[in-house]
Motif scaffolding. Structure first.
Motif, PDB file in Angstrom:
ATOM      1  N   ASN A  42      33.333 123.526  20.372  1.00 54.28           N
ATOM      2  CA  ASN A  42      33.020 124.244  21.598  1.00 54.28           C
ATOM      3  C   ASN A  42      33.790 125.556  21.555  1.00 54.28           C
ATOM      4  OD1 ASN A  42      32.929 125.311  24.213  1.00 54.28           O
ATOM      5  ND2 ASN A  42      32.741 123.282  25.126  1.00 54.28           N
ATOM      6  N   GLN A  43      33.109 126.613  21.126  1.00 56.01           N
ATOM      7  CA  GLN A  43      33.772 127.912  20.991  1.00 56.01           C
ATOM      8  C   GLN A  43      34.274 128.432  22.339  1.00 56.01           C
ATOM      9  OE1 GLN A  43      30.729 130.203  18.938  1.00 56.01           O
ATOM     10  NE2 GLN A  43      31.874 130.016  17.032  1.00 56.01           N
ATOM     11  N   ALA A  44      33.530 128.175  23.398  1.00 51.86           N
ATOM     12  CA  ALA A  44      33.906 128.685  24.721  1.00 51.86           C
ATOM     13  C   ALA A  44      35.255 128.131  25.179  1.00 51.86           C
ATOM     14  CB  ALA A  44      32.824 128.351  25.738  1.00 51.86           C
ATOM     15  N   SER A  45      35.485 126.842  24.950  1.00 55.22           N
ATOM     16  CA  SER A  45      36.734 126.230  25.414  1.00 55.22           C
ATOM     17  C   SER A  45      37.796 126.166  24.316  1.00 55.22           C
ATOM     18  CB  SER A  45      36.463 124.810  25.931  1.00 55.22           C
ATOM     19  OG  SER A  45      36.097 123.967  24.853  1.00 55.22           O
ATOM     20  N   GLY A  46      37.402 126.461  23.080  1.00 57.39           N
ATOM     21  CA  GLY A  46      38.355 126.380  21.971  1.00 57.39           C
ATOM     22  C   GLY A  46      38.653 124.953  21.547  1.00 57.39           C
ATOM     23  N   GLU A  47      37.743 124.019  21.878  1.00 55.28           N
ATOM     24  CA  GLU A  47      37.966 122.610  21.560  1.00 55.28           C
ATOM     25  C   GLU A  47      37.154 122.178  20.344  1.00 55.28           C
ATOM     26  OE1 GLU A  47      38.896 120.461  25.755  1.00 55.28           O
ATOM     27  OE2 GLU A  47      36.797 120.840  25.311  1.00 55.28           O
TER      28      GLU A  47
END
Length: 87
Positions: A42-47
């Motif tokens: 999940n690029q948006a959350s960095g997860e």
């Protein structure tokens, strides 16, 4: 849900790759050397979520091509199928 343990690791170079060691975390979810995992980024959350992959064995007489075609049809008609389910 089981206990969540916070672990901090440094990114290390392994040959030409970057990686982290997390043997204890892998053991907690029952992973061993040679097991296959599913990785969701999940690029948006960095997860990054790592899950033990589930192996699916096709019944006798069902080819991998059939499964590929079925997957394409389900993807193409996903919303339609969901609508039918809710009727």
């Amino acid at each position: 849900m089981g206990k969540v343990n916070d672990m901090e690791r440094k990114v290390t170079k392994f040959g030409n790759s970057l990686g982290i060691t997390m043997t204890d975390a892998l053991k907690q979810i029952g992973l061993e050397q040679g097991d296959t995992v599913q990785i969701d980024v999940n690029q948006a959350s960095g997860e990054i979520v790592i899950k033990k992959a589930t192996k699916v064995t096709l019944p006798e007489g069902i080819s991998a091509d059939f499964l590929d075609n079925l997957t394409e049809v389900i993807s193409e008609y996903d919303e339609t199928l969901k609508g039918l389910k809710d009727r």
